[in-house]
Design an enzyme around this catalytic site. Structure first.
Site, PDB file in Angstrom:
ATOM      1  N   ASP A 173      -3.303 -15.801  -3.316  1.00 16.36           N
ATOM      2  CA  ASP A 173      -4.067 -17.043  -3.316  1.00 16.36           C
ATOM      3  C   ASP A 173      -3.688 -17.912  -2.126  1.00 16.36           C
ATOM      4  O   ASP A 173      -4.486 -18.745  -1.683  1.00 16.36           O
ATOM      5  CB  ASP A 173      -3.833 -17.819  -4.620  1.00 16.36           C
ATOM      6  CG  ASP A 173      -4.353 -17.072  -5.844  1.00 16.36           C
ATOM      7  OD1 ASP A 173      -5.140 -16.127  -5.659  1.00 16.36           O
ATOM      8  OD2 ASP A 173      -3.955 -17.426  -6.966  1.00 16.36           O
ATOM      9  N   PRO A 212       0.545   5.917  -0.197  1.00 15.98           N
ATOM     10  CA  PRO A 212      -0.355   7.020   0.151  1.00 15.98           C
ATOM     11  C   PRO A 212      -1.406   7.313  -0.908  1.00 15.98           C
ATOM     12  O   PRO A 212      -2.492   7.807  -0.593  1.00 15.98           O
ATOM     13  CB  PRO A 212       0.603   8.206   0.314  1.00 15.98           C
ATOM     14  CG  PRO A 212       1.905   7.599   0.692  1.00 15.98           C
ATOM     15  CD  PRO A 212       1.968   6.298  -0.058  1.00 15.98           C
ATOM     16  N   THR A 222       0.815  -1.216   0.000  1.00 15.44           N
ATOM     17  CA  THR A 222       0.000   0.000   0.000  1.00 15.44           C
ATOM     18  C   THR A 222       0.848   1.265   0.000  1.00 15.44           C
ATOM     19  O   THR A 222       1.900   1.324   0.635  1.00 15.44           O
ATOM     20  CB  THR A 222      -0.923  -0.006   1.227  1.00 15.44           C
ATOM     21  OG1 THR A 222      -1.655  -1.229   1.260  1.00 15.44           O
ATOM     22  CG2 THR A 222      -1.901   1.143   1.183  1.00 15.44           C
ATOM     23  N   THR A 228       2.954  -4.002   8.079  1.00 11.25           N
ATOM     24  CA  THR A 228       2.908  -4.791   9.310  1.00 11.25           C
ATOM     25  C   THR A 228       4.300  -5.297   9.664  1.00 11.25           C
ATOM     26  O   THR A 228       5.007  -5.841   8.811  1.00 11.25           O
ATOM     27  CB  THR A 228       1.944  -5.973   9.145  1.00 11.25           C
ATOM     28  OG1 THR A 228       0.648  -5.477   8.820  1.00 11.25           O
ATOM     29  CG2 THR A 228       1.866  -6.792  10.428  1.00 11.25           C
ATOM     30  N   HIS A 276     -34.302 -13.996  22.210  1.00 12.42           N
ATOM     31  CA  HIS A 276     -33.620 -13.201  21.191  1.00 12.42           C
ATOM     32  C   HIS A 276     -32.110 -13.407  21.209  1.00 12.42           C
ATOM     33  O   HIS A 276     -31.483 -13.581  20.146  1.00 12.42           O
ATOM     34  CB  HIS A 276     -33.941 -11.718  21.399  1.00 12.42           C
ATOM     35  CG  HIS A 276     -33.161 -10.817  20.486  1.00 12.42           C
ATOM     36  ND1 HIS A 276     -33.421 -10.711  19.143  1.00 12.42           N
ATOM     37  CD2 HIS A 276     -32.086  -9.992  20.730  1.00 12.42           C
ATOM     38  CE1 HIS A 276     -32.570  -9.856  18.590  1.00 12.42           C
ATOM     39  NE2 HIS A 276     -31.753  -9.409  19.524  1.00 12.42           N
ATOM     40  N   ARG A 315      -4.406 -15.073   1.491  1.00  9.77           N
ATOM     41  CA  ARG A 315      -5.765 -14.671   1.863  1.00  9.77           C
ATOM     42  C   ARG A 315      -6.480 -15.718   2.709  1.00  9.77           C
ATOM     43  O   ARG A 315      -7.194 -15.366   3.653  1.00  9.77           O
ATOM     44  CB  ARG A 315      -6.572 -14.319   0.607  1.00  9.77           C
ATOM     45  CG  ARG A 315      -6.273 -12.899   0.139  1.00  9.77           C
ATOM     46  CD  ARG A 315      -6.934 -12.502  -1.148  1.00  9.77           C
ATOM     47  NE  ARG A 315      -6.622 -11.103  -1.436  1.00  9.77           N
ATOM     48  CZ  ARG A 315      -6.659 -10.552  -2.642  1.00  9.77           C
ATOM     49  NH1 ARG A 315      -6.977 -11.303  -3.689  1.00  9.77           N
ATOM     50  NH2 ARG A 315      -6.372  -9.272  -2.820  1.00  9.77           N
ATOM     51  N   SER A 364      -6.558  -0.361  -2.020  1.00  5.70           N
ATOM     52  CA  SER A 364      -6.785  -1.727  -2.471  1.00  5.70           C
ATOM     53  C   SER A 364      -6.317  -1.995  -3.895  1.00  5.70           C
ATOM     54  O   SER A 364      -6.115  -3.143  -4.269  1.00  5.70           O
ATOM     55  CB  SER A 364      -8.279  -2.059  -2.369  1.00  5.70           C
ATOM     56  OG  SER A 364      -8.702  -2.025  -1.020  1.00  5.70           O
ATOM     57  N   GLY A 410     -23.556  -6.321  26.621  1.00  7.11           N
ATOM     58  CA  GLY A 410     -23.828  -5.075  27.331  1.00  7.11           C
ATOM     59  C   GLY A 410     -22.577  -4.435  27.897  1.00  7.11           C
ATOM     60  O   GLY A 410     -21.528  -4.390  27.256  1.00  7.11           O
ATOM     61  N   GLU A 419      -4.877  -7.226   3.094  1.00  2.00           N
ATOM     62  CA  GLU A 419      -4.860  -8.317   2.113  1.00  2.00           C
ATOM     63  C   GLU A 419      -6.042  -8.219   1.146  1.00  2.00           C
ATOM     64  O   GLU A 419      -6.484  -9.223   0.583  1.00  2.00           O
ATOM     65  CB  GLU A 419      -4.875  -9.683   2.804  1.00  2.00           C
ATOM     66  CG  GLU A 419      -3.606 -10.027   3.530  1.00  2.00           C
ATOM     67  CD  GLU A 419      -2.492 -10.515   2.619  1.00  2.00           C
ATOM     68  OE1 GLU A 419      -2.661 -11.552   1.953  1.00  2.00           O
ATOM     69  OE2 GLU A 419      -1.461  -9.844   2.573  1.00  2.00           O
TER      70      GLU A 419
END
Length: 405
Positions: A256, A140, A138, A170, A299, A259, A144, A358, A382
């Site tokens: 491939d 500036p 990547t 990373t 729920h 990912r 993607s 909560g 990625e």
């Protein structure tokens, strides 16, 4: 056919990975989330253990080296198999059940190592053995669209001269080397994009700054600048030839294999949240009943069942993509499907668990809030959710990138 049980030969290995995640990664998870940019020195021992397993040949595919394309090449008549790609994904799932940021901080197990393992020649794989490689794609000016790379690599004798800026790298500060994606000729578009292993000891490459992040704080994320950095020509991964017919496929082939690993990270993190959520539901006196329709249950139970179904779909897509890689089947479509589904499901599940729990989910009493923060990046790096959907659409419709944007 994919069987839902973990392959017998991997069960002991998966249990070991789970134990490490539980007793080692989770034990240090909150510590390094709060101490952003501090180096997790506890990982050195674990990395040395993985190195030892790799040297002995008993690693079963653990770590980034597990995606080495040529390691398990066999004739098709030898039948289907689960090999290093499957083992790596299963390992990543367990480790990210422990902590995503710490896994990404593991020495010599960076995404750059996965790139080297996936596309390097045998000579390069041996030469770069033992390095800790981050991956720099990547810039500036783009996120993607990897084809928009502006970093240049100009041939000068037996070297390439690299110039450009990379962001969101990373392990960019801690790594020994950086796999830098650069273009040999901007006028030739995607086909001219190549990747280079750039040792950080070379003049002309520097870490400009570290980013402060929402999640995966244990992992350092850097901005890297290259200014007239002379890189040996033999450090170009794969072929130096520009094949306009192949286009961008050569460089993108790395994804491939990687990912499904990122999808596995999302699956592991989401599973951690689901397990805590189930415990909280049962502690409240409710029962998760698989024999009754969700609409007939409370729920919170209905929500849990929906999340669990989404999680299982993500898991199966991830395992399918890894299995196909092990069996030398083209898996670009399945890798993107797995990444898209797992990335989205992981985000939705971890955030929903925070909501349903909560105030407990929002506090640091539990890891739920941390996992929600950590999981967000897994839908972004990625290849973002939107890019994965675009790739899937192109594959299913048989359209090129110029036909479907």
């Amino acid at each position: 056919m994919i069987y839902l049980e973990t392959p017998k030969k991997f069960r002991g290995f998966v249990q070991q990975a789970h134990d490490v995640a539980n007793e080692f990664l989770r034990a240090n998870s909150r510590k390094y989330d709060l101490a952003e940019h501090s180096y997790p020195k506890e990982l050195d021992l674990l990395a040395s253990l993985i190195d030892g397993l790799n040297e002995s040949g008993n690693s079963t595919g653990a770590g980034a080296a597990g995606v080495r394309v040529k390691d398990d090449t066999k004739k098709k008549d030898q039948g289907v198999r689960n090999a290093t790609n499957m083992a790596s994904v299963l390992s990543v799932i367990e480790m990210c059940w422990g902590d995503v940021g710490l896994l990404l901080s593991m020495p010599r197990q960076g995404l750059g190592n996965s790139a080297i393992a996936s596309v390097a020649t045998d000579e390069q794989a041996e030469r770069f053995k033992g390095t800790w490689a981050s991956m720099a794609i990547t810039e500036p000016s783009f996120g993607s669209d990897s084809a928009a790379i502006k970093t240049t690599a100009i041939k000068d004798g037996d070297h390439y001269i690299l110039n450009g800026e990379k962001i969101f790298v990373t392990s960019g500060e801690r790594s020994d080397s950086v796999v830098v994606w650069a273009t040999l000729d901007k006028s030739l578009g995607r086909a001219a994009v190549k990747s280079f292993v750039v040792p950080k000891s070379l003049p002309g490459i520097r870490v400009e700054r570290l980013e402060h992040k929402l999640g995966i704080r244990a992992s350092d994320t850097a901005v890297i600048v290259l200014e007239n950095c002379r890189v040996p020509a033999e450090n170009l991964l794969g072929s130096p030839e520009i094949d306009t017919k192949q286009g961008f496929a050569g460089a993108m082939a790395t994804f491939d294999n990687t990912r499904p690993l990122v999808a596995g990270m999302a699956v592991g993190c989401a599973r951690a949240s689901l397990e805590v959520m189930r415990d909280l539901i049962e502690q409240s006196g409710l029962v998760v009943d698989y024999d009754r329709a969700p609409a007939l249950q409370p729920h919170v139970v209905a929500e849990f069942l929906q999340m669990e179904a989404d999680w299982e779909a993500a898991l199966l897509l991830t395992l399918e993509a890894a299995w196909m890689a092990d069996n030398r089947q083209a898996n670009s479509l399945q890798a993107s499907m797995a990444k898209a589904k797992a990335g989205r499901a992981g985000n939705q599940i971890t955030l929903k668990c925070v909501e349903l729990a909560g105030s407990l989910g929002y506090s640091e009493t539990e890891f739920l809030e941390k996992w929600a923060r950590d999981s967000k990046i897994l839908d972004i790096f990625e290849g973002t959710q939107q890019i994965q959907q675009l790739i899937v659409a192109r594959r299913l419709l048989g359209l090129s990138s110029s036909q479907l944007r």
